[in-house]
Motif scaffolding. Structure first.
Motif, PDB file in Angstrom:
ATOM      1  N   GLY A 155       0.842  -1.190  -0.091  1.00  0.00           N
ATOM      2  CA  GLY A 155      -0.090   0.007  -0.119  1.00  0.00           C
ATOM      3  C   GLY A 155       0.779   1.107   0.091  1.00  0.00           C
ATOM      4  O   GLY A 155       1.941   1.203   0.646  1.00  0.00           O
ATOM      5  N   GLY A 156       0.439   2.294  -0.602  1.00  0.00           N
ATOM      6  CA  GLY A 156       1.209   3.487  -0.765  1.00  0.00           C
ATOM      7  C   GLY A 156       0.374   4.691  -0.436  1.00  0.00           C
ATOM      8  O   GLY A 156      -0.688   4.812  -0.817  1.00  0.00           O
ATOM      9  N   GLU A 157       0.871   5.697  -0.107  1.00  0.00           N
ATOM     10  CA  GLU A 157       0.440   7.145   0.019  1.00  0.00           C
ATOM     11  C   GLU A 157       1.352   8.016  -0.327  1.00  0.00           C
ATOM     12  O   GLU A 157       2.453   8.112   0.295  1.00  0.00           O
ATOM     13  N   VAL A 158       1.101   9.045  -1.143  1.00  0.00           N
ATOM     14  CA  VAL A 158       1.947  10.156  -1.546  1.00  0.00           C
ATOM     15  C   VAL A 158       0.976  11.407  -1.376  1.00  0.00           C
ATOM     16  O   VAL A 158       0.063  11.694  -1.629  1.00  0.00           O
ATOM     17  N   ARG A 192       4.828   7.267   1.587  1.00  0.00           N
ATOM     18  CA  ARG A 192       4.802   6.085   2.459  1.00  0.00           C
ATOM     19  C   ARG A 192       4.528   4.976   1.511  1.00  0.00           C
ATOM     20  O   ARG A 192       3.455   4.941   0.743  1.00  0.00           O
ATOM     21  N   LEU A 193       5.438   3.769   1.648  1.00  0.00           N
ATOM     22  CA  LEU A 193       5.139   2.561   1.185  1.00  0.00           C
ATOM     23  C   LEU A 193       4.961   1.594   2.352  1.00  0.00           C
ATOM     24  O   LEU A 193       6.156   1.435   3.029  1.00  0.00           O
ATOM     25  N   LEU A 209       8.283   2.211   4.517  1.00  0.00           N
ATOM     26  CA  LEU A 209       9.368   2.968   4.063  1.00  0.00           C
ATOM     27  C   LEU A 209       8.849   4.561   3.702  1.00  0.00           C
ATOM     28  O   LEU A 209       7.477   4.428   3.536  1.00  0.00           O
ATOM     29  N   THR A 210       9.572   5.283   4.502  1.00  0.00           N
ATOM     30  CA  THR A 210       8.915   6.753   4.504  1.00  0.00           C
ATOM     31  C   THR A 210      10.024   7.804   4.088  1.00  0.00           C
ATOM     32  O   THR A 210      11.223   7.479   4.525  1.00  0.00           O
ATOM     33  N   ALA A 211       9.532   8.709   3.337  1.00  0.00           N
ATOM     34  CA  ALA A 211      10.376   9.883   2.886  1.00  0.00           C
ATOM     35  C   ALA A 211       9.688  11.084   2.947  1.00  0.00           C
ATOM     36  O   ALA A 211       8.229  11.109   2.460  1.00  0.00           O
ATOM     37  N   GLY A 212      10.320  12.240   3.012  1.00  0.00           N
ATOM     38  CA  GLY A 212       9.580  13.507   3.043  1.00  0.00           C
ATOM     39  C   GLY A 212      10.501  14.661   3.366  1.00  0.00           C
ATOM     40  O   GLY A 212      11.715  14.631   3.423  1.00  0.00           O
ATOM     41  N   THR A 525      -3.852  14.164  -1.453  1.00  0.00           N
ATOM     42  CA  THR A 525      -3.337  12.737  -1.173  1.00  0.00           C
ATOM     43  C   THR A 525      -3.691  11.763  -2.107  1.00  0.00           C
ATOM     44  O   THR A 525      -4.983  11.643  -2.315  1.00  0.00           O
ATOM     45  N   PHE A 526      -2.905  10.980  -2.538  1.00  0.00           N
ATOM     46  CA  PHE A 526      -2.949  10.042  -3.402  1.00  0.00           C
ATOM     47  C   PHE A 526      -2.566   8.656  -2.615  1.00  0.00           C
ATOM     48  O   PHE A 526      -1.642   8.452  -2.069  1.00  0.00           O
ATOM     49  N   THR A 527      -3.595   7.559  -2.778  1.00  0.00           N
ATOM     50  CA  THR A 527      -3.484   6.362  -2.239  1.00  0.00           C
ATOM     51  C   THR A 527      -3.432   5.294  -3.076  1.00  0.00           C
ATOM     52  O   THR A 527      -4.244   5.408  -4.253  1.00  0.00           O
TER      53      THR A 527
END
Length: 528
Positions: A155-158, A192-193, A209-212, A525-527
């Motif tokens: 699952g992912g969130e951008v 987020r992944l 995994l997170t980056a920002g 937010t994109f999921t």
């Protein structure tokens, strides 16, 4: 076609000979219950030798093995069925006879002729069935070729956030120097992944995994942790494994949570704020404070365990232990020789729409690097016991915190939530302080569109209400009011747009030296 989908025709061989037979005498082939192959008609509990179709059933099962029953050994022969369902059963018997012929087994000529006549009668339905089966097989083959893992879901969130903070005068609580609040509009991101892996079907291993590049939102310009976004924290788009948890059931009522990275009490305990509580995600509340009672953030980021236990139908007990630096074997660190936070919570749910909770947390913070007392990025600097501006030296802190939470779902589209927290913090060898926080949240699920969420949150982020130390510094303890309004609108199933405004009155609990701060934002937010 799998065995569990092979349907029987109770009277396939006698349908044409007996036109009085109705659909109620045939099996319902669309029943959702799982089925099991039987070997003898006598195994069916609701079929007796006196039934008019008994011989037809026995002929089918003994001659061709073309019959199935329910796991409870019933046949339910009086249920209705459609022509498509009849065609499915006919197709199953036809395939069974083809297998018998291929294996040089004997098949009666009259049975073959009967099947031919039935196939001609149901030619349209059989063709439609074949098309549906072909489409289904194609989709299954595609999924098998493209699936990520048989045990893991990805699952992912951008998130894109356009935001700016506005205001006039702000004062650095550490230096006492006032200055104009001067910020620029920013466009920030957070990605987020998350891999959710199950080994038994009941457990789950979370690897995230997170980056920002949000950093601490506008805290560097406002000199306070009030109003920080719920999903901030990462810098320079560096990728980190910020969550590594394993959840599994011990029995039907007890579930265990092992948190090896980014432990938090909110992961295992009810926080009474569904829809706004997103675990630091970007599809809930805008701010950290609006997600949950800040008491749940004590000890955030450590390693530890949690438990959640159902006590009958109305009560639930949660308990957990976290240690920041629990992975560090150095002196004064580790699981039991440094920072820790232990929580217990009892939840009472008298009805499906109302529930209350009482929480107690005991903690110890050596006040070294990475182990200082903190409400996890919420509250005033003084509430987080950063007291150098008051001339009070850093000290190890022992704390006891008490929280009350409640939720009342008045209607499916309107929910009322509230919480309050009190912390007694002992600065070891020096004195004591008392810290307060409280909030009222109004949530409007499906406001204007299914999947949307309107929210109004009004309250006070953690603030230092009193400080009893020998120096007896003059503490300003104005109530730092937090007002937040947001509306999450789903553009599609996977894209949401959330405009909102956060207003901070008396930031850093000092209205005399700090003007109100306004933080406006539009979050996309994109999921997936």
């Amino acid at each position: 076609m799998s065995k569990k989908n092979i349907y029987c025709l109770a009277t396939v061989l006698s349908v044409l000979a007996n036109p009085a037979i109705t659909q109620e005498t045939l099996y319902s082939f669309n029943e959702p219950d799982s089925m099991a192959q039987i070997n003898s008609v006598s195994q069916l509990r609701d079929v007796s030798p006196t039934d008019w179709a008994f011989e037809a059933l026995r002929s089918l099962v003994e001659r061709y093995g073309c019959i199935v029953g329910y796991p409870d050994r019933t046949y339910r022969g009086n249920r209705a069925l459609s022509r498509y369902e009849f065609a499915a059963g006919l197709n199953a018997c036809m395939q069974q006879m083809e297998r018998l012929i291929a294996q040089s087994e004997s098949v009666l000529k009259e049975d073959i002729e009967t099947l031919k006549r039935l196939m001609a009668e149901f030619e349209t339905e059989l063709a439609a069935l074949g098309t549906r089966v072909d489409n289904l097989e194609g989709r299954v083959a595609f999924l098998e070729d493209h699936q990520f893992s048989t045990t893991t879901k990805l699952g992912g969130e951008v998130t894109f956030t356009l935001a700016q903070a506005f205001g006039d005068k702000v004062t650095n609580p550490n230096t006492g120097i006032s200055e104009d609040l001067d910020t620029q509009a920013v466009l920030t991101t957070r990605v987020r992944l998350q891999l959710a892996t199950s080994f038994t079907g009941k457990d789950v291993l979370f690897t995230r995994l997170t980056a920002g590049n949000l950093g601490a939102s506008f805290a560097g310009q406002t000199f306070t942790d009030e109003g920080r976004f719920a999903y901030d924290g990462q810098l320079n788009n560096d990728v980190t494994i910020d969550r590594l948890h394993y959840y599994f059931p011990i029995n039907d009522n007890l579930r265990m949570f092992v948190m090896a990275s980014l432990g938090g009490h909110h992961f295992y305990a009810d926080t009474f704020n569904p829809g706004l509580e997103a675990g630091g995600g970007a599809n809930g509340a805008l701010s950290r404070f609006a997600e949950r009672n800040p008491l749940y953030r004590l000890g955030l980021g450590g390693q530890g365990v949690g438990f959640r236990y159902k006590l009958g139908t109305n009560f639930e007990l949660s308990a957990g232990y976290l240690a920041r630096g629990g992975n560090d074997p150095s002196e004064g660190r580790g699981l039991f020789n440094g920072n820790y936070s232990a929580m217990g919570q009892l939840v009472y749910k008298p009805t499906d729409r109302i529930k209350f909770g009482f929480s107690y947390l005991n903690g110890y913070d050596p006040n070294g690097v990475g182990s200082a007392f903190s409400f996890g990025g919420t509250g005033t600097r003084f509430a987080n016991l950063q007291l150098t501006g008051l001339g009070v030296p850093n000290r190890p802190i022992s704390s006891n915190s008490y929280g009350l939470q409640g939720q009342f779902d008045i209607t499916p589209n309107f929910s009322l939530r509230a919480w309050g927290g009190y912390t007694s913090a002992k600065l070891i060898g020096l004195g004591e302080g008392e810290i307060w926080n409280y909030a009222l949240a109004l949530a409007f699920p499906d406001l204007g569109k299914e999947g949307s969420m309107g929210a109004i949150i009004v309250g006070a982020e953690p603030y230092l209400g009193g400080l009893d130390v020998p120096q007896n510094p003059r503490l300003i303890n104005d109530t730092p009011l937090h007002v937040e309004v947001s509306y999450k609108y789903p553009l599609t199933d996977n894209i949401t747009l959330t405009p909102g405004l956060i207003v901070l009155a008396a930031p850093n609990q000092n209205s005399g030296r700090n003007d109100p701060i306004y933080i406006g934002t539009i979050r996309t937010t994109f999921t997936f």
